[in-house]
Motif scaffolding. Sequence first.
Motif, PDB file in Angstrom:
ATOM      1  N   ARG A  57       8.678  -1.822 -45.917  1.00 24.39           N
ATOM      2  CA  ARG A  57       8.530  -1.175 -44.602  1.00 24.39           C
ATOM      3  C   ARG A  57       7.308  -1.753 -43.904  1.00 24.39           C
ATOM      4  O   ARG A  57       6.206  -1.750 -44.432  1.00 24.39           O
ATOM      5  N   ASN A  58       7.527  -2.282 -42.687  1.00 21.00           N
ATOM      6  CA  ASN A  58       6.433  -2.894 -41.930  1.00 21.00           C
ATOM      7  C   ASN A  58       6.807  -2.817 -40.450  1.00 21.00           C
ATOM      8  O   ASN A  58       7.409  -3.729 -39.895  1.00 21.00           O
ATOM      9  N   ILE A  59       6.454  -1.704 -39.819  1.00 17.17           N
ATOM     10  CA  ILE A  59       6.935  -1.475 -38.454  1.00 17.17           C
ATOM     11  C   ILE A  59       6.286  -2.421 -37.447  1.00 17.17           C
ATOM     12  O   ILE A  59       6.837  -2.682 -36.391  1.00 17.17           O
ATOM     13  N   VAL A  60       5.156  -2.967 -37.780  1.00 15.99           N
ATOM     14  CA  VAL A  60       4.502  -3.927 -36.876  1.00 15.99           C
ATOM     15  C   VAL A  60       5.363  -5.195 -36.758  1.00 15.99           C
ATOM     16  O   VAL A  60       5.412  -5.843 -35.726  1.00 15.99           O
ATOM     17  N   LYS A  61       6.054  -5.517 -37.847  1.00 10.80           N
ATOM     18  CA  LYS A  61       6.878  -6.720 -37.891  1.00 10.80           C
ATOM     19  C   LYS A  61       8.326  -6.444 -37.497  1.00 10.80           C
ATOM     20  O   LYS A  61       8.982  -7.279 -36.864  1.00 10.80           O
ATOM     21  N   TYR A  62       8.853  -5.269 -37.882  1.00  7.51           N
ATOM     22  CA  TYR A  62      10.293  -5.034 -37.734  1.00  7.51           C
ATOM     23  C   TYR A  62      10.689  -4.057 -36.629  1.00  7.51           C
ATOM     24  O   TYR A  62      11.847  -3.705 -36.524  1.00  7.51           O
ATOM     25  N   THR A  63       9.742  -3.570 -35.845  1.00 13.55           N
ATOM     26  CA  THR A  63      10.132  -2.760 -34.684  1.00 13.55           C
ATOM     27  C   THR A  63       9.523  -3.393 -33.432  1.00 13.55           C
ATOM     28  O   THR A  63       8.696  -4.296 -33.517  1.00 13.55           O
ATOM     29  N   ALA A  73       8.571  -1.341 -30.489  1.00 17.17           N
ATOM     30  CA  ALA A  73       8.158  -0.311 -29.538  1.00 17.17           C
ATOM     31  C   ALA A  73       6.673  -0.342 -29.167  1.00 17.17           C
ATOM     32  O   ALA A  73       6.057   0.684 -28.925  1.00 17.17           O
ATOM     33  N   SER A  74       6.097  -1.529 -29.181  1.00 13.21           N
ATOM     34  CA  SER A  74       4.704  -1.637 -28.734  1.00 13.21           C
ATOM     35  C   SER A  74       4.522  -3.021 -28.143  1.00 13.21           C
ATOM     36  O   SER A  74       4.926  -4.018 -28.740  1.00 13.21           O
ATOM     37  N   SER A  75       3.937  -3.090 -26.954  1.00  9.70           N
ATOM     38  CA  SER A  75       3.815  -4.396 -26.298  1.00  9.70           C
ATOM     39  C   SER A  75       2.911  -5.316 -27.111  1.00  9.70           C
ATOM     40  O   SER A  75       3.168  -6.510 -27.231  1.00  9.70           O
ATOM     41  N   ALA A  76       1.884  -4.755 -27.720  1.00 10.73           N
ATOM     42  CA  ALA A  76       0.971  -5.581 -28.515  1.00 10.73           C
ATOM     43  C   ALA A  76       1.716  -6.189 -29.704  1.00 10.73           C
ATOM     44  O   ALA A  76       1.568  -7.377 -30.010  1.00 10.73           O
ATOM     45  N   TRP A  77       2.533  -5.363 -30.359  1.00  9.19           N
ATOM     46  CA  TRP A  77       3.284  -5.871 -31.514  1.00  9.19           C
ATOM     47  C   TRP A  77       4.257  -6.955 -31.061  1.00  9.19           C
ATOM     48  O   TRP A  77       4.389  -7.982 -31.705  1.00  9.19           O
ATOM     49  N   CYS A  78       4.947  -6.705 -29.947  1.00  4.81           N
ATOM     50  CA  CYS A  78       5.937  -7.671 -29.460  1.00  4.81           C
ATOM     51  C   CYS A  78       5.278  -9.015 -29.164  1.00  4.81           C
ATOM     52  O   CYS A  78       5.802 -10.073 -29.521  1.00  4.81           O
ATOM     53  N   MET A  79       4.118  -8.958 -28.491  1.00  4.90           N
ATOM     54  CA  MET A  79       3.456 -10.209 -28.137  1.00  4.90           C
ATOM     55  C   MET A  79       2.942 -10.932 -29.374  1.00  4.90           C
ATOM     56  O   MET A  79       3.013 -12.161 -29.456  1.00  4.90           O
ATOM     57  N   ALA A  80       2.474 -10.152 -30.344  1.00  4.96           N
ATOM     58  CA  ALA A  80       2.020 -10.770 -31.595  1.00  4.96           C
ATOM     59  C   ALA A  80       3.208 -11.428 -32.317  1.00  4.96           C
ATOM     60  O   ALA A  80       3.105 -12.539 -32.834  1.00  4.96           O
ATOM     61  N   GLN A  81       4.348 -10.731 -32.306  1.00  4.69           N
ATOM     62  CA  GLN A  81       5.549 -11.283 -32.940  1.00  4.69           C
ATOM     63  C   GLN A  81       5.984 -12.566 -32.234  1.00  4.69           C
ATOM     64  O   GLN A  81       6.398 -13.538 -32.868  1.00  4.69           O
ATOM     65  N   HIS A  82       5.888 -12.553 -30.893  1.00  5.65           N
ATOM     66  CA  HIS A  82       6.267 -13.731 -30.110  1.00  5.65           C
ATOM     67  C   HIS A  82       5.408 -14.922 -30.536  1.00  5.65           C
ATOM     68  O   HIS A  82       5.905 -16.018 -30.787  1.00  5.65           O
ATOM     69  N   GLN A  83       4.110 -14.676 -30.637  1.00  5.86           N
ATOM     70  CA  GLN A  83       3.201 -15.757 -31.018  1.00  5.86           C
ATOM     71  C   GLN A  83       3.530 -16.280 -32.422  1.00  5.86           C
ATOM     72  O   GLN A  83       3.527 -17.488 -32.659  1.00  5.86           O
ATOM     73  N   GLU A  84       3.869 -15.355 -33.311  1.00  4.79           N
ATOM     74  CA  GLU A  84       4.219 -15.788 -34.668  1.00  4.79           C
ATOM     75  C   GLU A  84       5.477 -16.643 -34.676  1.00  4.79           C
ATOM     76  O   GLU A  84       5.564 -17.632 -35.407  1.00  4.79           O
ATOM     77  N   ALA A  85       6.441 -16.255 -33.854  1.00  5.56           N
ATOM     78  CA  ALA A  85       7.686 -17.044 -33.765  1.00  5.56           C
ATOM     79  C   ALA A  85       7.366 -18.452 -33.263  1.00  5.56           C
ATOM     80  O   ALA A  85       7.919 -19.436 -33.757  1.00  5.56           O
ATOM     81  N   LEU A  86       6.463 -18.532 -32.283  1.00  9.78           N
ATOM     82  CA  LEU A  86       6.061 -19.845 -31.760  1.00  9.78           C
ATOM     83  C   LEU A  86       5.362 -20.671 -32.844  1.00  9.78           C
ATOM     84  O   LEU A  86       5.596 -21.868 -32.980  1.00  9.78           O
ATOM     85  N   ASN A  87       4.514 -20.006 -33.629  1.00 13.07           N
ATOM     86  CA  ASN A  87       3.840 -20.709 -34.720  1.00 13.07           C
ATOM     87  C   ASN A  87       4.853 -21.248 -35.732  1.00 13.07           C
ATOM     88  O   ASN A  87       4.677 -22.329 -36.278  1.00 13.07           O
ATOM     89  N   ARG A  88       5.897 -20.449 -35.964  1.00 12.20           N
ATOM     90  CA  ARG A  88       6.922 -20.872 -36.926  1.00 12.20           C
ATOM     91  C   ARG A  88       7.625 -22.136 -36.445  1.00 12.20           C
ATOM     92  O   ARG A  88       7.988 -23.003 -37.243  1.00 12.20           O
ATOM     93  N   LEU A  89       7.826 -22.233 -35.124  1.00  9.72           N
ATOM     94  CA  LEU A  89       8.467 -23.424 -34.554  1.00  9.72           C
ATOM     95  C   LEU A  89       7.678 -24.672 -34.934  1.00  9.72           C
ATOM     96  O   LEU A  89       8.238 -25.672 -35.396  1.00  9.72           O
ATOM     97  N   ALA A  90       6.373 -24.606 -34.728  1.00  6.69           N
ATOM     98  CA  ALA A  90       5.520 -25.765 -34.992  1.00  6.69           C
ATOM     99  C   ALA A  90       5.591 -26.136 -36.470  1.00  6.69           C
ATOM    100  O   ALA A  90       5.666 -27.320 -36.827  1.00  6.69           O
ATOM    101  N   LEU A  91       5.619 -25.126 -37.304  1.00  5.74           N
ATOM    102  CA  LEU A  91       5.677 -25.363 -38.745  1.00  5.74           C
ATOM    103  C   LEU A  91       7.012 -26.008 -39.134  1.00  5.74           C
ATOM    104  O   LEU A  91       7.065 -26.917 -39.973  1.00  5.74           O
ATOM    105  N   ALA A  92       8.075 -25.540 -38.492  1.00  8.07           N
ATOM    106  CA  ALA A  92       9.414 -26.083 -38.786  1.00  8.07           C
ATOM    107  C   ALA A  92       9.443 -27.580 -38.493  1.00  8.07           C
ATOM    108  O   ALA A  92       9.973 -28.379 -39.274  1.00  8.07           O
TER     109      ALA A  92
END
Lengths: 629, 202
Positions: free
Chosen positions: A189-195, A197-216
């Motif tokens: 269970r990790n609501i910061v990653k899997y939900t 309902a918070s703009s801060a969480w969403c933006m952090a998730q977006h940045q992580e997805a972008l980081n994953r692209l570079a790694l790929a």
Amino acid sequence: MRKLLTGNEAVVEGIIEAGVEVVSGYPGTPSTEVILTLLPLVKELGIHIEWSVNEKVAAEIAAGAAWAGKRALTTMKMSGVNVAADSLASIAYSGCTGGLVIFVADDPGAHAGMPEQDSRYYAKSLVIPMLDLASQQECLDYVKLALEISEKIGGPIFLRSTTEVSHTASNIETGKKLKLEKKEAHFERNIVKYTKASSAWCMAQHQEALNRLALALKIADNYVTESGIKVNKTHFEPDSPYGVIYAGAVEGNFREALKIYQLKISWLKIGMVHPLPEERIKEFLAKVDRVLILEELDPIIEKEVFRLASPGDGEKKVKILGKLDHLLPLTGNYSFRQVKGALEVLLDTQLEVDPDPQLLQRAKELEVKRPTSFCVGCPHRGTYFALNQAIKNLKYKKGEIIITGDIGCTILGMNQPFESCWTEVAMGASIGIAQGFKWAGIKKPVVATIGDSTFFHAGIPPLINAVYQQVPLTVIILDNGWTAMTGFEENPGTIPLKEVSRTRVDIAEVCRGCGVKKVNTIDPYRPEEAIKAIMESLEYPEVSVIVSRRECALQAKRREIRLPQRKVDIEKCTGCRICLNTLACPAMVFHPKEENNKPYMEITADCFGCGLCAFTCPTGAIEVIKDGE
Amino acid sequence: MENNFYLIGVGGQGVISLGQILADYALKKGERVKFFKEVGMAQRGGPAHSEVRMGEVFGSRIPPLSADLVVVMELAEGLKTLELVKPGGMVILNKKKIYPLDLMVHPEKYPKEAEIAYLFEEAGAKLFWIDAGEIANEVGLPLAENIVLLGVITYLASLDKEIILTVLKENIPYEVEKNMAAFDRGYKIAEENKAEKEKGEA
């Protein structure tokens, strides 16, 4: 071991070798054969494989499995990505722990119909890396690679194929089944990653997805697969000012041209199309003066090359050829001749004479058109026949009643001789579009026709909408029990086969449950009753549903269902062709008048025994073949 | 050595399974192969075609003027292959005509055999005519039309007969005797045709 496998079969081999544990998808040409090939192996493999109700659900199932740490793969055609995209966007933000591969097969050239849309845009907009398949060997190798990348970056990855790659077979070097550590399913269970309902969480998730692209990209750029394929590969030809940058299925024709004309030019192959290897492209551009971009559909790579090639002060300018200068088209898959033509412009030389255009023109004029119709015994023939009759009986003219069609075999009702369907949009859209016609003020009845699988896929929400908004509408669900057009896959309405455990969902009950008050089930092999029921429905003041139920004749035949065949009594037949002109059954052959013979119809041994022809015959010349005849 | 086979017809004639046999043959011979199959609306009366490319090839589709052997299972469908025939290449023309609805009523609109032959000859092709449907009927297996043609192909393209027959039995394990008979008839007709031609030339 060497095997002859199509691209899709090679994907299956990759799935098996890579130890994928959950595979889900929805049928759609040219992606269907992956699950179609895999499904019979379900017991042997001991993994979960399913045809889901639609691509969105399929993607969610694969994601759930990957979130629990398992390797999962989901399959769909490009249109399916539209359906799955909503969930995929969020899944991409969250990432995953187990490997998650989204296999999508595009169809440049629209061989199977539907928009040609380029799913590479989805990789960009959903922030998901994408590998583009150029050969059958890659289909196998890249499934393994995609899972490896997905697990290393902790996010989903697209694996994109196209018709030509998916449907061609070639010799494949199969590898070894990976020995994976057996893991218990576990989800933290990790609501910061899997939900969301918070703009801060969403933006952090977006940045992580972008980081994953570079790694790929970092993993893929210099990756060499088991069979020796370099994902991104640069080939420099010393002393050649010419270069080609390509990706995907064009590889075959390009390399063919290199071989035939013994061309010595530099080339850069891009196997990971999102994100693009910008440094590699810049290095390439530094060494060539003229570069041709070969990619099917949209100029996605080409536009990036333009950006990367824009010269700084004192830097040289590279001439870029491709789609933006109209050298190559934005539509279709590239033929050998198109690739050759583009290379001629790149090299400013003529490579070979083309075939005699006058000869080809004459041959084109003589070609015989073969409009596709319903199969022998197809229940849809009976439904459209009854619908046309019902419209006629209510004194409407042909062409007065709008009939919205939907995806699958049922759309063939647009063709001769029925000419029923007016529109085809997307899965389930017949029911939504029809409501729009009513609100626009169309006074006469509006009819929507849709197949069983299409209804389950996306037809239920628009039906609920019609009930809620009280739209007078006739919805005809042609329930043949199979997802037939793509190759007879099961759907929730399919009669459960002996070897599998399923709960069949009754479409008529679903419609009643949605609040439709008038739901009639008809048999399309019984035209009299069918016509009557459709007439009632057309005059009903609210939304009404006709479930026209009869199993797909091809499947019924496979299950050894036999009906009494028909034959023509040549004495009674006047050769009027009413049967042929109203039904166009492929089991009918017309024999025109010859010197000593009058014209007559013949019903061949292909007859399935639907009996519609007998209903249309004005002289009663069509009779049942009795046993032993 | 590169060898390109283009097979064309109408759904149900066995164009794809014929291609599959040739592709499996190439695999067995240890050759590189590309086998493209058009899986469209063939089941519903539409056209069907497959392409088998053996040897050092890259693309799945045969480039223009590069088909060594074109097999036309339905005559009018052959018109689509004119740009592919290699000058000096061989075209097998099966006399089968399958009429769509409107041509059933107006069979006179179907292209004439002579005109189709003329166009192929202008393209530099060598022609081989056969009525494979009739021969398949004679051996008592109408479905074996494609197998009659397999016999012709095996002879004309000098394929290894033993390997082809092994692959045939593996791919179609039923009605083996009738399929063998169909194959033999096709093979012999091609053989005799060549002998006759040589006699004529001598």
